[in-house]
Design a protein around this motif. Structure first.
Motif, short mmCIF file in Angstrom:
data_model
loop_
_atom_site.label_atom_id
_atom_site.label_comp_id
_atom_site.label_asym_id
_atom_site.label_seq_id
_atom_site.Cartn_x
_atom_site.Cartn_y
_atom_site.Cartn_z
N ALA A 35 0.87 -1.18 0.03
CA ALA A 35 -0.09 0.16 -0.01
C ALA A 35 0.75 1.26 -0.04
O ALA A 35 1.86 1.09 0.70
CB ALA A 35 -0.95 -0.12 1.30
N LYS A 36 0.54 2.19 -0.91
CA LYS A 36 1.24 3.41 -0.94
C LYS A 36 0.34 4.74 -0.98
O LYS A 36 -0.55 4.43 -1.71
CB LYS A 36 2.20 3.27 -2.10
N THR A 37 0.71 5.87 -0.49
CA THR A 37 -0.08 6.97 -0.44
C THR A 37 0.75 8.00 -1.06
O THR A 37 2.00 8.02 -1.00
CB THR A 37 -0.46 7.37 0.74
N MET A 38 0.20 8.75 -1.79
CA MET A 38 0.99 9.95 -2.78
C MET A 38 0.01 10.96 -3.11
O MET A 38 -1.20 11.02 -3.12
CB MET A 38 1.29 9.23 -4.33
N VAL A 39 0.76 12.16 -2.84
CA VAL A 39 0.09 13.61 -3.05
C VAL A 39 -0.19 13.60 -4.63
O VAL A 39 0.58 13.26 -5.57
CB VAL A 39 0.89 14.73 -2.44
N ALA A 40 -1.45 14.05 -4.99
CA ALA A 40 -1.94 14.21 -6.26
C ALA A 40 -0.58 14.89 -7.15
O ALA A 40 -0.47 14.55 -8.50
CB ALA A 40 -3.14 14.68 -6.42
N SER A 41 -0.37 16.02 -6.75
CA SER A 41 0.66 16.57 -7.66
C SER A 41 2.17 16.13 -7.75
O SER A 41 2.75 16.39 -8.69
CB SER A 41 1.02 17.90 -6.82
N ASN A 42 2.04 14.93 -6.97
CA ASN A 42 3.42 14.03 -7.27
C ASN A 42 3.08 12.97 -7.97
O ASN A 42 4.06 12.13 -7.98
CB ASN A 42 3.88 13.86 -5.95
N LEU A 43 2.18 12.57 -8.49
CA LEU A 43 1.54 11.41 -9.14
C LEU A 43 2.60 11.10 -10.55
O LEU A 43 2.78 12.02 -11.21
CB LEU A 43 0.07 11.54 -9.61
N ASN A 44 3.01 10.08 -10.45
CA ASN A 44 4.10 9.77 -11.65
C ASN A 44 3.48 8.23 -12.17
O ASN A 44 2.65 7.44 -11.59
CB ASN A 44 5.49 9.57 -11.15
N THR A 45 4.09 8.21 -13.54
CA THR A 45 3.55 6.73 -14.17
C THR A 45 3.87 5.66 -13.61
O THR A 45 3.19 4.50 -13.87
CB THR A 45 4.34 7.14 -15.61
N TYR A 46 5.21 5.50 -12.92
CA TYR A 46 5.77 4.34 -12.24
C TYR A 46 4.60 4.12 -11.11
O TYR A 46 4.23 2.78 -11.04
CB TYR A 46 7.05 4.31 -11.75
N ALA A 47 4.29 5.03 -10.42
CA ALA A 47 3.59 4.55 -9.24
C ALA A 47 2.23 4.03 -9.69
O ALA A 47 1.49 3.04 -9.15
CB ALA A 47 3.40 5.93 -8.28
N ILE A 48 1.65 4.64 -10.88
CA ILE A 48 0.48 4.10 -11.31
C ILE A 48 0.41 2.83 -11.76
O ILE A 48 -0.47 2.02 -11.62
CB ILE A 48 -0.13 5.33 -12.41
N MET A 49 1.37 2.77 -12.59
CA MET A 49 1.49 1.48 -13.28
C MET A 49 1.92 0.11 -12.56
O MET A 49 1.72 -0.97 -12.72
CB MET A 49 2.40 1.36 -14.45
N ASN A 50 2.55 0.62 -11.24
CA ASN A 50 2.82 -0.49 -10.33
C ASN A 50 1.94 -0.97 -9.26
O ASN A 50 2.18 -1.47 -8.29
CB ASN A 50 4.12 -0.06 -9.52
N SER A 51 0.71 -0.41 -9.38
CA SER A 51 -0.49 -0.69 -8.64
C SER A 51 -1.60 -1.38 -9.38
O SER A 51 -1.60 -1.38 -10.40
CB SER A 51 -0.99 0.62 -8.03
N ASN A 52 -2.36 -2.16 -8.53
CA ASN A 52 -3.36 -3.15 -8.94
C ASN A 52 -4.71 -2.26 -8.87
O ASN A 52 -5.72 -2.63 -9.32
CB ASN A 52 -3.40 -4.18 -8.61
N ALA A 53 -4.64 -1.05 -8.03
CA ALA A 53 -5.73 -0.48 -7.76
C ALA A 53 -5.37 1.09 -7.39
O ALA A 53 -4.62 1.14 -6.43
CB ALA A 53 -6.67 -1.18 -6.71
N VAL A 54 -5.94 2.11 -8.06
CA VAL A 54 -5.74 3.30 -7.90
C VAL A 54 -7.00 4.07 -6.89
O VAL A 54 -7.95 3.98 -7.78
CB VAL A 54 -5.28 4.07 -9.20
N ILE A 55 -6.70 4.20 -5.87
CA ILE A 55 -7.85 4.93 -5.24
C ILE A 55 -7.54 6.51 -5.13
O ILE A 55 -6.65 6.99 -4.76
CB ILE A 55 -8.03 4.36 -3.75
#
Length: 206
Positions: free
Chosen positions: A174-194
């Motif tokens: 599980a990982k949390t991230m601020v919207a302004s720091n969102l990057n492609t790797y974090a998105i693709m490395n997850s099975n669910a984006v909340i």
């Protein structure tokens, strides 16, 4: 594009969230995603690898035997790479793995990654979270209610929320991230984006 907004109990609130088509419904570019992920991973590398070459190995520089007349092969000093304990040929040297990527390509990659998540039904919009205190159990319960427990989860927040971040920190994958720091790797490395409701304003402008 409209999607349902869920509460922390995993129930449909009956309200809809507006997702910008220019971010979540584009003609996804797989190569742009590849380049962005490659750059992100390259930037994580320290590049401090080093092995000793012939001139750096500690050993005598005396010629082991004469050049001719011995009936054997020619050989130099004991630091030769062909001998045990000798230097390494063309070994790794310290280097910088970073490379430049245009802003437009990086933006296209993020939008493509979000589009893939929408197409794969791996994007969920929930109401804003507000934990009174850091509590891992609360985060686990939310994941179970949303049926994403046991998966790689990326929770996108509008701003840094210490209680939510600490609650998710001990949850595997599980990982949390601020919207302004969102990057492609974090998105693709997850099975669910909340994505929390308040984060959408920022994400829709990526």
């Amino acid at each position: 594009m409209e999607v349902a907004i869920y509460n922390i109990k995993g129930e449909d609130t009956g309200r809809k969230a507006q997702l910008a088509d220019e971010v979540f419904a584009i003609d996804a570019n797989e190569h742009a995603v590849y380049l962005e992920v490659k750059q992100y991973l390259a930037n994580q590398r320290q590049g401090t690898h080093k092995s000793k070459e012939r001139s750096e190995v500690s050993g005598s520089t005396r010629k082991l035997h004469k050049q001719k007349g011995g009936g054997g092969s020619r050989i130099g000093d004991i630091n030769s790479p062909v001998l045990v304990g000798g230097g390494r040929v063309f070994g790794p040297r310290p280097r910088d793995y970073r490379f430049k990527l245009n802003k437009k390509v990086k933006s296209l990659a993020r939008k493509s990654a979000l589009t893939y998540k929408v197409q794969d039904n791996q994007l969920i919009v929930i109401e804003d979270l507000n934990f009174e205190a850091p509590k891992t159990k609360d985060f686990i319960n939310i994941a179970k209610n949303l049926k994403v427990d046991g998966k790689k989860v990326l929770l996108v927040l509008p701003s840094d929320n210490k209680n939510v971040t600490l609650s998710a920190r001990n949850v595997p994958d599980a990982k949390t991230m601020v919207a302004s720091n969102l990057n492609t790797y974090a998105i693709m490395n997850s099975n669910a984006v909340i994505i929390t409701e308040s984060s959408l304003d920022c994400v829709n402008k990526l």
